[in-house]
Design a protein around this motif. Structure first.
Motif, PDB file in Angstrom:
ATOM      1  N   GLY A  12       0.816  -1.209   0.000  1.00 12.45           N
ATOM      2  CA  GLY A  12       0.000   0.000   0.000  1.00 12.45           C
ATOM      3  C   GLY A  12       0.849   1.258   0.000  1.00 12.45           C
ATOM      4  N   VAL A  13       1.859   1.297   0.864  1.00 19.66           N
ATOM      5  CA  VAL A  13       2.741   2.461   0.950  1.00 19.66           C
ATOM      6  C   VAL A  13       3.476   2.686  -0.366  1.00 19.66           C
ATOM      7  CG1 VAL A  13       4.787   3.423   2.085  1.00 19.66           C
ATOM      8  CG2 VAL A  13       3.048   2.262   3.449  1.00 19.66           C
ATOM      9  N   LEU A  14       4.036   1.607  -0.906  1.00 18.61           N
ATOM     10  CA  LEU A  14       4.819   1.734  -2.128  1.00 18.61           C
ATOM     11  C   LEU A  14       3.934   1.996  -3.347  1.00 18.61           C
ATOM     12  CD1 LEU A  14       7.464  -1.039  -1.414  1.00 18.61           C
ATOM     13  CD2 LEU A  14       7.863   1.429  -1.514  1.00 18.61           C
ATOM     14  N   SER A  15       2.660   1.576  -3.282  1.00 12.28           N
ATOM     15  CA  SER A  15       1.724   1.920  -4.356  1.00 12.28           C
ATOM     16  C   SER A  15       1.515   3.433  -4.406  1.00 12.28           C
ATOM     17  CB  SER A  15       0.372   1.233  -4.139  1.00 12.28           C
ATOM     18  OG  SER A  15       0.477  -0.166  -4.313  1.00 12.28           O
ATOM     19  N   PHE A  16       1.457   4.035  -3.219  1.00 11.75           N
ATOM     20  CA  PHE A  16       1.288   5.486  -3.164  1.00 11.75           C
ATOM     21  C   PHE A  16       2.492   6.195  -3.785  1.00 11.75           C
ATOM     22  CE2 PHE A  16       2.096   9.541  -1.055  1.00 11.75           C
ATOM     23  CZ  PHE A  16       0.911  10.205  -1.290  1.00 11.75           C
ATOM     24  N   PHE A  17       3.686   5.689  -3.464  1.00 10.36           N
ATOM     25  CA  PHE A  17       4.911   6.318  -3.987  1.00 10.36           C
ATOM     26  C   PHE A  17       5.312   5.708  -5.329  1.00 10.36           C
ATOM     27  CE2 PHE A  17       5.342   7.153   0.603  1.00 10.36           C
ATOM     28  CZ  PHE A  17       5.536   8.516   0.559  1.00 10.36           C
ATOM     29  N   SER A  18       4.328   5.474  -6.175  1.00 13.28           N
ATOM     30  CA  SER A  18       4.603   4.928  -7.502  1.00 13.28           C
ATOM     31  C   SER A  18       4.524   6.044  -8.534  1.00 13.28           C
ATOM     32  CB  SER A  18       3.591   3.825  -7.839  1.00 13.28           C
ATOM     33  OG  SER A  18       2.305   4.392  -8.042  1.00 13.28           O
ATOM     34  N   PHE A  61     -11.874   4.816  -1.506  1.00 12.36           N
ATOM     35  CA  PHE A  61     -11.024   3.791  -2.117  1.00 12.36           C
ATOM     36  C   PHE A  61     -10.887   2.558  -1.220  1.00 12.36           C
ATOM     37  CE2 PHE A  61      -7.246   6.344  -0.453  1.00 12.36           C
ATOM     38  CZ  PHE A  61      -6.704   5.362   0.371  1.00 12.36           C
ATOM     39  N   SER A  62     -10.963   2.751   0.115  1.00 10.49           N
ATOM     40  CA  SER A  62     -10.880   1.603   1.022  1.00 10.49           C
ATOM     41  C   SER A  62     -12.082   0.678   0.839  1.00 10.49           C
ATOM     42  CB  SER A  62     -10.812   2.079   2.472  1.00 10.49           C
ATOM     43  OG  SER A  62      -9.630   2.819   2.717  1.00 10.49           O
ATOM     44  N   ALA A  63     -13.273   1.268   0.669  1.00  6.63           N
ATOM     45  CA  ALA A  63     -14.487   0.465   0.485  1.00  6.63           C
ATOM     46  C   ALA A  63     -14.366  -0.424  -0.746  1.00  6.63           C
ATOM     47  CB  ALA A  63     -15.702   1.376   0.365  1.00  6.63           C
ATOM     48  N   ILE A  64     -13.879   0.144  -1.847  1.00  2.00           N
ATOM     49  CA  ILE A  64     -13.741  -0.636  -3.087  1.00  2.00           C
ATOM     50  C   ILE A  64     -12.684  -1.724  -2.924  1.00  2.00           C
ATOM     51  CG2 ILE A  64     -13.089  -0.550  -5.524  1.00  2.00           C
ATOM     52  CD1 ILE A  64     -15.810   0.657  -4.930  1.00  2.00           C
ATOM     53  N   PHE A  65     -11.546  -1.381  -2.328  1.00  2.00           N
ATOM     54  CA  PHE A  65     -10.488  -2.376  -2.145  1.00  2.00           C
ATOM     55  C   PHE A  65     -10.942  -3.520  -1.242  1.00  2.00           C
ATOM     56  CE2 PHE A  65      -7.019   1.052  -2.920  1.00  2.00           C
ATOM     57  CZ  PHE A  65      -7.146   0.858  -4.284  1.00  2.00           C
ATOM     58  N   ILE A  66     -11.671  -3.196  -0.177  1.00  2.00           N
ATOM     59  CA  ILE A  66     -12.132  -4.227   0.753  1.00  2.00           C
ATOM     60  C   ILE A  66     -13.149  -5.142   0.079  1.00  2.00           C
ATOM     61  CG2 ILE A  66     -13.458  -4.612   2.877  1.00  2.00           C
ATOM     62  CD1 ILE A  66     -12.093  -2.062   3.984  1.00  2.00           C
ATOM     63  N   ILE A  67     -14.023  -4.569  -0.737  1.00  2.00           N
ATOM     64  CA  ILE A  67     -14.978  -5.390  -1.489  1.00  2.00           C
ATOM     65  C   ILE A  67     -14.228  -6.329  -2.435  1.00  2.00           C
ATOM     66  CG2 ILE A  67     -16.751  -5.310  -3.291  1.00  2.00           C
ATOM     67  CD1 ILE A  67     -17.758  -2.712  -1.963  1.00  2.00           C
ATOM     68  N   GLY A 173      -2.031   1.302   4.306  1.00  2.00           N
ATOM     69  CA  GLY A 173      -0.704   1.652   3.796  1.00  2.00           C
ATOM     70  C   GLY A 173      -0.767   2.737   2.741  1.00  2.00           C
ATOM     71  N   LEU A 174      -1.844   2.772   1.980  1.00  2.00           N
ATOM     72  CA  LEU A 174      -2.038   3.808   0.968  1.00  2.00           C
ATOM     73  C   LEU A 174      -2.530   5.110   1.599  1.00  2.00           C
ATOM     74  CD1 LEU A 174      -1.826   4.011  -2.163  1.00  2.00           C
ATOM     75  CD2 LEU A 174      -4.221   3.319  -2.267  1.00  2.00           C
ATOM     76  N   ALA A 175      -3.332   4.978   2.667  1.00  2.00           N
ATOM     77  CA  ALA A 175      -3.977   6.148   3.271  1.00  2.00           C
ATOM     78  C   ALA A 175      -3.021   7.003   4.098  1.00  2.00           C
ATOM     79  CB  ALA A 175      -5.143   5.695   4.157  1.00  2.00           C
ATOM     80  N   ILE A 176      -2.159   6.362   4.887  1.00  2.00           N
ATOM     81  CA  ILE A 176      -1.298   7.117   5.804  1.00  2.00           C
ATOM     82  C   ILE A 176      -0.404   8.111   5.063  1.00  2.00           C
ATOM     83  CG2 ILE A 176       0.632   6.919   7.435  1.00  2.00           C
ATOM     84  CD1 ILE A 176      -0.697   4.396   8.524  1.00  2.00           C
ATOM     85  N   PRO A 177       0.369   7.671   4.047  1.00  2.00           N
ATOM     86  CA  PRO A 177       1.195   8.658   3.338  1.00  2.00           C
ATOM     87  C   PRO A 177       0.363   9.675   2.572  1.00  2.00           C
ATOM     88  CG  PRO A 177       1.319   6.522   2.258  1.00  2.00           C
ATOM     89  CD  PRO A 177       0.625   6.299   3.558  1.00  2.00           C
ATOM     90  N   PHE A 178      -0.845   9.289   2.139  1.00  2.74           N
ATOM     91  CA  PHE A 178      -1.706  10.241   1.432  1.00  2.74           C
ATOM     92  C   PHE A 178      -2.062  11.420   2.336  1.00  2.74           C
ATOM     93  CE2 PHE A 178      -5.865  11.914   0.265  1.00  2.74           C
ATOM     94  CZ  PHE A 178      -5.676  12.209  -1.070  1.00  2.74           C
TER      95      PHE A 178
END
Length: 237
Positions: A12-18, A61-67, A173-178
């Motif tokens: 998640g973190v590294l996806s953000f920093f892509s 985005f969390s709702a979609i990913f969790i689904i 992991g995506l949300a925190i750095p965002f």
């Protein structure tokens, strides 16, 4: 301690920093804040608006990913009699995705891109949630590979709850750095320029993590390592 959760968080973190996400952050922040854009080399919106809209974006985005994670787990449960084969196929695909992320493979099919960005800026919390859902639904070469790897991992899990947990941790992991970088943008764009220069190196790290994850999934060592770490933690207490 579940090793798969650490992999999900790191992905998640590294996806953000892509290269597919991070350079677009000012555009997303502008949409989230109603088209306020940038002024004096920083985000023009107030911190309160930025926080509430960012929270809505993350919820979306969390709702979609969790689904997605729940769906992958359900499919995996349906083919539970072939779990070993599913794990091996998932491991191979995750290694291929990792090689693609690191730039060691150039599979054109995996480089296709679909971005979803509405032309209408978000004017409230509900609009921010829908923008987050659109972001999660828009596949890109970087996020798509990392997300697909975690979904493959979710499909090989034993329970539905664990699949949901994996994608929840990926979203975290995506949300925190965002949130952190969004607030940094309210001060200056300078740090973004510095991070942009390191994105290629981060791509190698991301690819390496996915390759390691794929090897562990293929070999069946993921659960063995998790059990060992859990025993060690209990022993140390």
């Amino acid at each position: 301690m579940d090793v798969s959760l650490w992999f999900a968080f790191a992905a998640g973190v590294l996806s953000f920093f892509s290269p597919c996400v991070f350079p677009l952050l000012p555009a997303y922040v502008s949409h989230l804040t109603g088209g306020s854009g940038l002024r004096d080399n920083k985000a023009a919106a107030g911190r309160g608006i930025l926080l509430s809209r960012s929270a809505g974006f993350i919820i979306g985005f969390s709702a979609i990913f969790i689904i997605m994670g729940a769906s992958a787990s359900v499919v995996g449960q349906f083919f539970s009699d072939y779990r070993k084969l599913i794990e091996q196929l998932a491991g191979i695909l995750i290694v291929v995705f990792g090689l693609q992320m690191a730039g060691l493979l150039k599979i054109r099919l995996l480089m296709t891109e679909k971005r979803v960005m509405t032309d209408k800026p978000s004017m409230n919390l509900t609009g921010s949630i829908f923008l987050g859902m659109a972001f999660a639904s828009g596949w890109s070469p970087c996020v798509g590979l990392a997300l697909s790897s975690i979904l493959l991992l979710a499909s090989s899990t034993d329970t539905l709850n664990h699949g949901i947990l994996l994608l929840s941790v990926y979203s975290l992991g995506l949300a925190i750095p965002f949130v952190i970088i969004s607030f940094v943008l309210s001060h200056s764009l300078a740090i973004m320029k510095k991070i942009n220069r390191q994105l290629n190196k981060l791509a190698y790290i991301n690819g390496g993590i996915m390759i390691l994850l794929g090897i562990l999934v293929f070999s069946g060592q993921m659960q063995v390592i998790s059990a060992w770490l859990s025993s060690y933690s209990l022993f140390s207490l």
